[in-house]
Scaffold this motif. Structure first.
Motif, mmCIF file in Angstrom:
data_model
loop_
_atom_site.group_PDB
_atom_site.id
_atom_site.type_symbol
_atom_site.label_atom_id
_atom_site.label_comp_id
_atom_site.label_asym_id
_atom_site.label_seq_id
_atom_site.Cartn_x
_atom_site.Cartn_y
_atom_site.Cartn_z
ATOM 1 N N ILE A 93 20.038 -48.784 -15.752
ATOM 2 C CA ILE A 93 18.627 -48.343 -16.041
ATOM 3 C C ILE A 93 17.759 -49.152 -15.207
ATOM 4 C CG2 ILE A 93 16.948 -48.832 -17.878
ATOM 5 C CD1 ILE A 93 19.476 -48.660 -19.728
ATOM 6 N N LYS A 94 17.812 -50.385 -14.769
ATOM 7 C CA LYS A 94 17.056 -51.214 -13.859
ATOM 8 C C LYS A 94 16.970 -50.548 -12.545
ATOM 9 C CE LYS A 94 17.581 -55.543 -13.642
ATOM 10 N NZ LYS A 94 17.850 -56.926 -13.723
ATOM 11 N N THR A 95 18.145 -50.002 -11.993
ATOM 12 C CA THR A 95 18.128 -49.281 -10.648
ATOM 13 C C THR A 95 17.074 -48.143 -10.743
ATOM 14 O OG1 THR A 95 20.275 -50.646 -10.041
ATOM 15 C CG2 THR A 95 19.700 -48.319 -9.156
ATOM 16 N N GLU A 96 17.407 -47.275 -11.630
ATOM 17 C CA GLU A 96 16.589 -45.972 -12.167
ATOM 18 C C GLU A 96 15.098 -46.534 -11.889
ATOM 19 O OE1 GLU A 96 15.648 -42.153 -12.660
ATOM 20 O OE2 GLU A 96 17.099 -42.955 -11.464
ATOM 21 N N TRP A 97 14.784 -47.607 -12.736
ATOM 22 C CA TRP A 97 13.303 -48.041 -12.698
ATOM 23 C C TRP A 97 12.559 -48.140 -11.362
ATOM 24 C CZ3 TRP A 97 9.295 -48.796 -16.098
ATOM 25 C CH2 TRP A 97 8.411 -49.695 -15.506
ATOM 26 N N ASN A 98 13.529 -49.033 -10.942
ATOM 27 C CA ASN A 98 13.250 -49.452 -9.352
ATOM 28 C C ASN A 98 13.133 -48.317 -8.300
ATOM 29 O OD1 ASN A 98 12.652 -52.354 -9.775
ATOM 30 N ND2 ASN A 98 14.695 -52.377 -10.053
ATOM 31 N N SER A 99 14.160 -47.218 -8.698
ATOM 32 C CA SER A 99 14.178 -46.136 -7.445
ATOM 33 C C SER A 99 12.926 -45.306 -7.812
ATOM 34 C CB SER A 99 15.407 -45.413 -7.793
ATOM 35 O OG SER A 99 15.475 -44.702 -9.036
ATOM 36 N N VAL A 100 12.322 -45.024 -8.948
ATOM 37 C CA VAL A 100 11.007 -44.110 -9.085
ATOM 38 C C VAL A 100 9.737 -44.858 -8.941
ATOM 39 C CG1 VAL A 100 12.608 -42.638 -10.897
ATOM 40 C CG2 VAL A 100 11.095 -44.599 -11.840
ATOM 41 N N HIS A 101 9.870 -45.920 -8.912
ATOM 42 C CA HIS A 101 8.484 -46.706 -8.694
ATOM 43 C C HIS A 101 7.647 -46.110 -7.471
ATOM 44 C CE1 HIS A 101 5.724 -49.687 -7.177
ATOM 45 N NE2 HIS A 101 5.249 -49.952 -8.530
ATOM 46 N N ASP A 102 8.101 -46.312 -6.337
ATOM 47 C CA ASP A 102 7.537 -45.794 -5.220
ATOM 48 C C ASP A 102 7.237 -44.297 -5.180
ATOM 49 O OD1 ASP A 102 7.581 -48.559 -4.270
ATOM 50 O OD2 ASP A 102 8.954 -48.142 -2.709
ATOM 51 N N PRO A 103 8.049 -43.653 -5.454
ATOM 52 C CA PRO A 103 7.562 -42.125 -5.409
ATOM 53 C C PRO A 103 6.463 -41.829 -6.491
ATOM 54 C CG PRO A 103 9.673 -42.283 -5.372
ATOM 55 C CD PRO A 103 9.599 -43.658 -5.687
ATOM 56 N N ILE A 104 6.531 -42.516 -7.353
ATOM 57 C CA ILE A 104 5.505 -42.279 -8.814
ATOM 58 C C ILE A 104 4.003 -42.804 -7.985
ATOM 59 C CG2 ILE A 104 4.726 -42.632 -11.039
ATOM 60 C CD1 ILE A 104 7.502 -42.871 -11.847
#
Length: 164
Positions: A93-104
């Motif tokens: 879950i944390k990995t997914e959160w961190n992976s979407v931050h920059d693109p968003i």
């Protein structure tokens, strides 16, 4: 619309989300603070916050972001914390959160005032009259649930969340 303030909150949430989850084991994140309580467990809250981040992606037209685990963590009363089911790990879950931050964030930084004044996409138009208002609502929603996890940290005997 005060886009810079909304971006500042968005960035703050990135740091606080990671900080509030720091030190939890995967097992702890699946446990309710009290047996037979209606208090959500940390893992559900972490996933639900991630789901709100997907909402921000949707309002910003970040079409490359594909929500994961929506049935487990959907907002607006469409999901609830469950016990004894196979949730993704807290690290997933944390990995997914961190992976979407920059693109968003890359989409958010380029939003125009005209775009932010437009009606938000359904079904999120039930929560706000404009994309900018929806962004403010989702920022608040994320902060609220980070605070809930912060309280649960203390209940589990962990130190307070770091703001650094």
């Amino acid at each position: 619309m005060m886009k810079n303030q909304l971006l500042t909150q968005f960035d703050l949430h990135q740091r606080l989300y990671n900080n509030v989850l720091d030190g939890f084991t995967d097992t702890e994140t699946n446990q309710r603070l009290y047996d037979d309580s209606n208090i959500n467990h940390v893992k559900y809250l972490a996933g639900h916050i991630l789901n709100s981040q997907y909402g921000i992606a949707l309002l910003a037209d970040a079409t490359s972001i594909v929500p994961k685990w929506n049935k487990l963590f959907a907002g607006a009363g469409q999901s609830e914390a469950k016990d004894d089911i196979d949730y993704p790990s807290i690290n997933e879950i944390k990995t997914e959160w961190n992976s979407v931050h920059d693109p968003i964030r890359n989409k958010l930084v380029n939003l125009s005032p005209k775009f932010l004044s437009q009606k938000p996409p359904a079904p999120m138009d039930d929560f706000a009259d404009s994309r900018g208002e929806l962004w403010a609502f989702l920022n608040h929603h994320i902060a609220y649930h980070i605070g809930q996890i912060g309280i649960l940290r203390r209940g589990f005997g962990k130190p307070p969340m770091s703001f650094d």
